[in-house]
Each structure stands twice: as structure tokens, then as C-alpha cells.
Scaffold this motif. Structure first.
Motif, PDB file in Angstrom:
ATOM      1  N   HIS A  68       0.827  -1.212   0.000  1.00 28.24           N
ATOM      2  CA  HIS A  68       0.000   0.000   0.000  1.00 28.24           C
ATOM      3  C   HIS A  68       0.861   1.262   0.000  1.00 28.24           C
ATOM      4  CE1 HIS A  68      -2.846   2.902   2.276  1.00 28.24           C
ATOM      5  NE2 HIS A  68      -3.065   2.988   0.965  1.00 28.24           N
ATOM      6  N   CYS A 117      -0.756  -4.765   8.926  1.00 27.82           N
ATOM      7  CA  CYS A 117       0.202  -3.679   8.682  1.00 27.82           C
ATOM      8  C   CYS A 117       0.038  -2.591   9.749  1.00 27.82           C
ATOM      9  CB  CYS A 117      -0.015  -3.091   7.285  1.00 27.82           C
ATOM     10  SG  CYS A 117       1.095  -1.699   6.958  1.00 27.82           S
ATOM     11  N   HIS A 129      -1.967   1.361   8.086  1.00 27.42           N
ATOM     12  CA  HIS A 129      -3.409   1.549   7.863  1.00 27.42           C
ATOM     13  C   HIS A 129      -4.196   0.279   8.156  1.00 27.42           C
ATOM     14  CE1 HIS A 129      -1.158   4.191   5.004  1.00 27.42           C
ATOM     15  NE2 HIS A 129      -1.905   5.119   5.615  1.00 27.42           N
TER      16      HIS A 129
HETATM   17 FE1  FES Z   1       0.386  -0.850   4.943  1.00 26.22          FE
HETATM   18 FE2  FES Z   1      -0.950   1.340   4.378  1.00 26.22          FE
HETATM   19  S1  FES Z   1       1.186   1.012   4.299  1.00 26.22           S
HETATM   20  S2  FES Z   1      -1.696  -0.524   5.137  1.00 26.22           S
END
Ligand code: FES
Ligand code: FE
Length: 341
Positions: free
Chosen positions: A54, A71, A74
Motif C-alpha cells: 500500500h 500492517c 493503515h
Molecule cells: Fe500498509 Fe498502508 S502502508 S496498510
């Protein structure tokens, strides 16, 4: 990984399995790649790129929840195959196939977590001695060595340093000669046979004795030896794993199998092996260049260095580039002497 593909099909050691308890994550660097190892509730260790597709956050900073890696940025949730299954900020969206972490081939054997960047070209079968009935396995904690992995492996194969680096344990002033030995190359790698060396305390609790050794190198960054006092029972089998961090930094440790050993505690066996490993570290770090020179005129080889020479030839023959240099030749020796320390 770097542009050097010599590691692509190799099983590479990442850590000891005990370093990553169930439900936890740990970050490592293997061959210039950020790696996360995490363990699910079933006890399976997963080895992924430490990177969320992401926004690039490090997954190792996240948490393991219900067998999913979450993660830290987010909260995207990844299943054990690496597929994102939930995007909390858009929970009604089904994550696309592209929302996928990079999962590498992983395995756990001999108490070590291994990974392969590509498809493994060889079986993960370096240390069958680990299955010897009654053998006690001791895994040392990985140690950082500021040198290349091939330099670390070659040091493990070297007997001539025993009387200087491991004084009072593996060698002493009065016994410095390395009797000639034989090196055999086969499809299974290299084997040094009929190696003998007199050692003052070569095994835990052992007094001065002539020790018989066999060294084997099946793959470039894993080596092992079997040693025993001549005519005695109960061998010590040691596997060296050299986990490449960068071309010139390595995490190295020993996994040992002590056969028929009942008179020492695990802590004593651990300390015995660790003392030897730590004695090697500053010497290997002092070697220049840190990349192992494969040109045979780059350093001065003697009869006692048969195994080192065979190892360098073998690496060169397979085009193994990681942690080695072919550019370092005889003329560089004079140049090296002019370098500041
Ligand atoms: Fe991993 Fe956004 S960087 S969920
Ligand atoms: Fe040593």
C-alpha cells in the motif's frame, strides 16, 4: 536482492526458530532485502518481504492477529499466503489480487528458519547428523560478522589457524603442523578427508588428543564438520550457517550435534561453541578484501590450504558471485599494503 542472482535458488538461513515465537514478528536483512519472519498460531514460520504494497511500511512493525499479519500503518490484513483480505478504511471493498505481500519459499529445519528468493534448486538436507539418535542439538545465537559470507565459510574450513586463534582449545604452540589431507569434489559438493590435528581441549571435557575431522560443503554458504578424538566414541557435528546481510556483512552461527554427550549441561556446550565462534570474528573482520578473492593468484596458498583453494575454485566454477571478487588479483596485494588501516 542485488542484481547478483547466485543466491536465487539457494536456501538461506534467516534466524533460529526460537527467535520468532508464535504470534510474533521479527525483522531481518537477507541479501540486502528487508525480510519479516512471522509465525502463525499453527507454529508455521512465514518469510516475506518486509514491505506493505500500500505505502511501503514495514510489516514487521505490525501484529499477528487471527493468523493474519496486520500492517502497522493503515491496518491492512494479510492472510498466510500474503493476500490482503481486509482494508479497514474501505471494509466493503474486496482487496484486489495486487494487494499482496511478497511471500518467499520458507522452511524450518535443524532449529533454523530458511528462505529462498526463487525456487529452491536443492533439497534442504544439509545436516542429516541432526537426526542421530541421542544427539543433543545446540543452536548458537547469530553473531554479526563484518565480512562476506564466503570469508566466514572459508574460515570455518581452515585448520591452520587453530594454534593461533583458538589457543588452549583447538591448538597450541607445540602443535602447529597441519598434516596433509585429501579434498574430494563430487556432485554433492566438497569433502576434506583424513584431516587430523592435535588439540589440547578439542571437545568439551576432552584432554589433549589427536582429533580426526571431516569437512563438507554442500552449498556455498553452509558448511559442516564432524570431529572426534582418534579412537574414541561420540562425535561432534557442527553446521556453520552464514546468513548474508550485505555483500560484506554476515550473520553467522553454529548448530552443533553432540553425540553421546551426557556430562555437560546445554549451557556448557553452548559456551564451549560460542567461545570458539567469537574468537574467529575479529580475525575474519580484519581480512582484506572483505569479498573473497576467487583468482588463485590473489593470495598465497600453501598445502594446508587445500580446502580453501578447492572452495574458491568450486565457487568460481559455479559462477557464485555473492561476497566474492574475481577482480582482486596479484597486483592488488601491493596496493592493499598502501591503504590506511
Ligand atoms: Fe500498509 Fe498502508 S502502508 S496498510
Ligand atoms: Fe576458528
Amino acid at each position: 536482492m542485488s542484481d547478483d542472482f547466485s543466491l536465487a535458488g539457494e536456501w538461506l538461513a534467516v534466524c533460529n526458530g526460537d527467535d520468532v515465537p508464535a504470534g510474533s514478528t521479527r525483522a531481518f536483512i537477507v541479501a540486502d532485502e528487508r525480510i519479516v519472519v512471522w509465525r502463525d498460531a499453527e507454529g508455521v514460520a512465514h518469510v516475506w518481504r518486509d514491505y506493505c504494497p500500500h505505502r511501503g511500511a514495514q510489516l514487521s512493525l505490525g501484529a499477528v492477529t487471527n493468523d493474519q499479519l496486520v500492517c502497522p500503518y493503515h491496518g491492512w490484513r494479510y492472510d498466510t499466503l500474503g493476500q490482503c483480505v481486509l482494508i479497514p478504511s474501505n471494509p466493503s471493498l474486496r482487496p484486489s489480487k495486487r494487494a499482496c505481500a511478497t511471500a518467499f519459499v520458507a522452511g524450518e529445519k535443524y532449529g533454523v528458519v530458511w528462505m529462498c528468493f526463487g525456487e529452491p534448486a536443492h533439497a534442504l538436507d544439509f545436516f542429516p547428523e541432526a537426526a542421530i539418535p541421542g544427539g543433543r542439538r545446540i543452536n548458537l545465537a547469530p553473531q554479526t560478522v563484518k565480512s562476506s559470507a564466503p570469508r566466514v565459510v572459508e574460515n570455518f574450513l581452515d585448520m591452520a589457524h587453530f594454534s593461533f586463534v583458538h589457543v588452549g582449545i583447538l591448538g597450541e604452540d607445540a602443535h602447529t603442523e597441519v598434516p596433509d589431507y585429501e579434498v574430494v569434489e563430487s556432485a554433492d559438493g566438497l569433502e576434506a578427508r583424513q584431516c587430523r590435528f592435535w588439540q589440547p581441549a578439542g571437545l568439551p571435557g576432552q584432554g589433549g588428543a589427536m582429533m580426526d575431522y571431516v569437512y563438507r560443503v554442500k552449498r556455498p554458504l553452509v558448511a559442516k564438520l564432524t570431529k572426534m578424538a582418534s579412537g574414541a566414541m561420540g562425535a561432534l557435528h557442527i553446521m556453520l550457517v552464514a546468513s548474508p546481510v550485505t555483500q560484506t556483512e554476515t550473520r553467522a552461527w553454529l548448530v552443533s550435534i553432540h553425540e553421546g554427550e551426557t556430562s555437560h549441561s546445554d549451557e556448557e556446550l553452548y559456551d564451549f561453541n560460542m567461545e570458539i565462534l567469537l574468537q574467529d570474528t575479529p580475525i575474519v573482520e580484519s581480512q582484506w578484501p572483505k569479498l573473497l578473492p576467487l583468482a588463485l593468484d590473489a593470495e598465497l596458498h600453501q598445502k594446508c590450504d587445500r580446502m580453501s583453494v578447492a572452495y574458491r575454485r568450486w565457487l568460481a566454477g559455479m559462477g557464485f558471485g555473492w561476497g566474492t571478487t574475481s577482480a582482486w588479483k596479484k597486483r592488488e596485494r601491493a596496493y592493499c599494503a598502501t591503504l590506511p588501516p
